[in-house]
Design an enzyme around this catalytic site. Sequence first.
Site, mmCIF file in Angstrom:
data_model
loop_
_atom_site.group_PDB
_atom_site.id
_atom_site.type_symbol
_atom_site.label_atom_id
_atom_site.label_comp_id
_atom_site.label_asym_id
_atom_site.label_seq_id
_atom_site.Cartn_x
_atom_site.Cartn_y
_atom_site.Cartn_z
ATOM 1 N N CYS A 148 0.807 -1.229 0.000
ATOM 2 C CA CYS A 148 0.000 0.000 0.000
ATOM 3 C C CYS A 148 0.838 1.277 0.000
ATOM 4 C CB CYS A 148 -0.962 0.000 1.185
ATOM 5 S SG CYS A 148 -0.213 -0.437 2.759
ATOM 6 N N HIS A 237 -2.661 6.701 3.788
ATOM 7 C CA HIS A 237 -1.248 6.749 4.161
ATOM 8 C C HIS A 237 -0.669 8.078 3.697
ATOM 9 C CE1 HIS A 237 -1.566 2.747 5.476
ATOM 10 N NE2 HIS A 237 -0.849 2.104 4.601
#
Lengths: 345, 345, 345, 345
Positions: A148, A237
């Site tokens: 990710c 993120h």
Amino acid sequence: MLKAAVLGATGNVGQIFVQLLDGHPWFEVTTVAASERSKGRTYNEASRWRQSTPIPEAVAQMEVVDIDSRAVKDVDIVFSALPSAVAGKVEEDFASAGYVVVSNASAHRMDPDVPMLNPEINCSHVSLIEEQRRKRKWDGAIVTNPNCSTTVLTLPLKPIFDEFGINSLIVSTMQAISGAGYPGVASLDIVDNVIPFIGGEENKMETETQKILGTASKPADFKVSSSCHRVSTIDGHMEAVFVETKKKAEPNAVAEAMENFVGEPQKLKLPSAPEKPVIVTWEKDRPQTRLDRMEGKGMSTVVGRIRKDPVLGGVKFIALGHNTIRGAAGCGILNAEYLKVKKFI
Amino acid sequence: MLKAAVLGATGNVGQIFVQLLDGHPWFEVTTVAASERSKGRTYNEASRWRQSTPIPEAVAQMEVVDIDSRAVKDVDIVFSALPSAVAGKVEEDFASAGYVVVSNASAHRMDPDVPMLNPEINCSHVSLIEEQRRKRKWDGAIVTNPNCSTTVLTLPLKPIFDEFGINSLIVSTMQAISGAGYPGVASLDIVDNVIPFIGGEENKMETETQKILGTASKPADFKVSSSCHRVSTIDGHMEAVFVETKKKAEPNAVAEAMENFVGEPQKLKLPSAPEKPVIVTWEKDRPQTRLDRMEGKGMSTVVGRIRKDPVLGGVKFIALGHNTIRGAAGCGILNAEYLKVKKFI
Amino acid sequence: MLKAAVLGATGNVGQIFVQLLDGHPWFEVTTVAASERSKGRTYNEASRWRQSTPIPEAVAQMEVVDIDSRAVKDVDIVFSALPSAVAGKVEEDFASAGYVVVSNASAHRMDPDVPMLNPEINCSHVSLIEEQRRKRKWDGAIVTNPNCSTTVLTLPLKPIFDEFGINSLIVSTMQAISGAGYPGVASLDIVDNVIPFIGGEENKMETETQKILGTASKPADFKVSSSCHRVSTIDGHMEAVFVETKKKAEPNAVAEAMENFVGEPQKLKLPSAPEKPVIVTWEKDRPQTRLDRMEGKGMSTVVGRIRKDPVLGGVKFIALGHNTIRGAAGCGILNAEYLKVKKFI
Amino acid sequence: MLKAAVLGATGNVGQIFVQLLDGHPWFEVTTVAASERSKGRTYNEASRWRQSTPIPEAVAQMEVVDIDSRAVKDVDIVFSALPSAVAGKVEEDFASAGYVVVSNASAHRMDPDVPMLNPEINCSHVSLIEEQRRKRKWDGAIVTNPNCSTTVLTLPLKPIFDEFGINSLIVSTMQAISGAGYPGVASLDIVDNVIPFIGGEENKMETETQKILGTASKPADFKVSSSCHRVSTIDGHMEAVFVETKKKAEPNAVAEAMENFVGEPQKLKLPSAPEKPVIVTWEKDRPQTRLDRMEGKGMSTVVGRIRKDPVLGGVKFIALGHNTIRGAAGCGILNAEYLKVKKFI
């Protein structure tokens, strides 16, 4: 409609696959597979659905089957949201049984004959499938998406890499708790806290970034150093990136390169492709995790605060992307769309 | 006992000054000064005390006075927790009236004739007081402590600087909400969010670090690049630090240098000096903000995850320190203790 | 399309009005008004848009005008998201100038001649407009929606009230930070904290509930006791409700009454009406704030854990609703839709 | 010094026992016992110490032993922080082997012959030990403390019960995540969320409250109704309490009763007894979880906002106490102190 199986369908990323495939124009979930514990229960019972959109009705009543290529019948594509420890062998079995496996697991990402696609960047790596089939003697295939944090990072790196070259980069991440799955991070570990460690993550960011930005046969040769941290956000993120470019790179020129960047998914108008893979914001305090993670329906990286970096001599900036959409299931689905258009499925 | 005034006593850092000075062996708060709004009320009423220890009884009933050198009488030392916009002029007035002002405000930190002390590192800079008095024609003095994130950072940098030399460094911070004072950061801005911007902070970290690690007359000449971020923690600034050293620096050797590091405050056994300015932890996921911020009573920087940095060629590590203790009021009090021992007060 | 002005358009509830009206089939925002500070700037500049959907393009470039009935021209309806301190006089001015003002402010809610509508429950109270116009001698009108926590509470109370009668009720709330607007609650007040006090809220819940469930001329005569608390959630007010019913009320019968409950907005198929005003969940640990607040596009109250109450002798249950949608702007818009259908606009 | 074993020493409550017993004047931890997984490792290794004070040195290097009365030798008292599923049988074994077991587990709390002590309230219930020994034919004893939320609640109830009588009460809780142990609540379940369910908790609050406020042989006969909710706080259970008193109870009189309330622990000056079991605050927005949970070193309940309750006709108020100190290990230690003074140990 192509029929799809989701392996590891009850976990957090598995649920996002089911969520994003609901109403998909090309793929339809017809099989959900999960571990022993869930076998024989309905998906609704087994998944303890935890998304803020309702569980798709068509899937809710499906019976969960074994994660076994003999239990999965009559599907055209297999999405894998398996934990890496399990994924290695299982995905090989499915490929061996003739299935194209589009995987979010890390098990095979760094195999030299397995494409790890962030498709705006390196969809040409699908050429590895031929080598994979030859060497492994199977008709199926394994195609992976990156970790990710790497997925979010590499989108804005690509236009820099192409226009200015990259010698090295340093990145510090502030990663959401959903990245650890469910139950994942204990609440006592994250309320009023930061954890400066995510197992295996720094190595993944360093090696996967080189593979994605390299050619199918050779990783890019710039150096990467990362420091990964878990913070108290649900999704998204954030990454503070410092890049040493080969050529002089003014912030404005970097921003322009990012804004103009499109890849094959945009040219092919794939259903899950965001209009812009990289969105540049000029507000002084953006991107922010909660406010910007859903840009491009969660499929874009939002970049802000592009400024000169006095140490590496290039630029520094903030990148933000949605870890379970762009960084996991969404990227896998985009890969599958590309594979379909290219007749691999 | 020396009598102390606290300017800006009702704000968050002002309250920490009052809290830490409660029971101090050398200093006793006898005057609390705050803005117009608080004037004439008791400290208890005016401060809306928000610490998790009780308000010190002796101070609770004091009447809050004006922030004016004529309103503050009969004190031996002045602690300033004023906002920078106000501090510039006010602190000059107090110094001009003969007071030694130990300030947490940024207003005078970068003045060439004002010491900015992180006392384990550069207490020799007090020599600037002489120049300051000569040039400014006053009997008092202004002595500052650095910005919170810089204070936390420079403690572990000092032993690296001394043993290996520093060419450059990159730092990304994850800073607590208390660093913005009260009311400070809006809750809608920080729950499930990260804000990748703190006004003026990156410039402070870059310039203050050079001043502290330089000589009294000349800043250190290494380059610093920072990216500052606000996360959802109450207290404690975490920093991911990447250092390019002049000499080869193995992680073990760096750890040893940090663990052996002591400064003048330790040698002089100053009351607020932590036993170790830098504490090294070897656990793979530490330091953590909530668990480690009170190490050394909030006066130490805790360092963990010291590892090689493949990009800058030196080391990377995590540093954590308490922003309102070591990074503000605690550092100010330690400075005052040093000034007392050295007869400036 | 009817032209709409939003007063207090730059605040948090103002932004939700703008967000929800984007793409509305009947209303179009043509004027945004805000305080002096914003005047003359574009809405984009003035609002510091903080929603997770993009700022509507059509509104972004509008110039913000004064909150003054002379500055607002050529609109068919006025939505007020003004702070109550300002709303009292301003809304009267607009009504006096002939506008129908649909207000979220508390200023006029308890005026006996002002309808406070939670439209599934008491849209018949619009009859008060006639009295209002006669007494106040104006052609416009003021119509309000209740306080956010009251709106969420009264939806599931209505079917209980109708089928079983209510003698008294006790309610404890766990309210989201967005209920306090922006900047609102300081982050230092809510991270790792609960604040057991919200100014004026308990009185509002107690009196508004009686007015809504009463007739246009007479409040309901049951007793209400509330305790209001702020917790660390972004959106969504959760409420623990204990009800003393007049008739014996088994949990299953109460659930059935709630599930069957529909009001005028459903019958009239108003655009913002949720399919079900009250959604009953049977999972043992639901509703949960983050997972369920968007049910019915944020316009439904989700009820769970209906069980017997041994003290009051009726039932106790958990209710959850979205405070800035159902509890504020969404309810206001639903009211406006009802007023339009009933030819008040 | 009496030698103490802690069973379940590596869990969260076990760690609090070890933390609070460090430096205790009467008890010294000499044995730490935990499950199979920890056996043979040092306590430091096995516990993954997660408290913000350092692990006590004397205990850190102890070898963890089996939870077995044959493995625990030479101790004078046994503290049990075992999970309830395990505690039932194990605690009986220890009592049977002659040990006095002071337990935080729920397994035996409601046994008619087991004292469940909140010692300011009902330490006379120790008389049950005699019956317990007779019926169970053992020389040891099991003494329990109540559930955390019940402990916090019953302290302020006791003076109301004594002075005004109680007919019934309704309580809604906002409980900290540490109450679920470690790892306990998943972070994805609590960030930006409230969970309106805690398994078994409501039943415990309802039955335990009656037992504590009753006599040794007969529970109190008032009715209790509770609704329990988990919120995003680290430590500290807040409770909104509504009480129907037998006699008219004005808020001021209730406050006075609470402030004057002391129990045996205060009279006996037990080491862990807080000066005041109940602290009344008059600030309009207190108690707050983070700011007030450590009052009385975490051993007091702080009460605020005492006001009339229009429904039950008595009073409503907010109560806050530290769930792992007063509500668990601290209460257990206070019980042990009482048992020692009364010569049961």
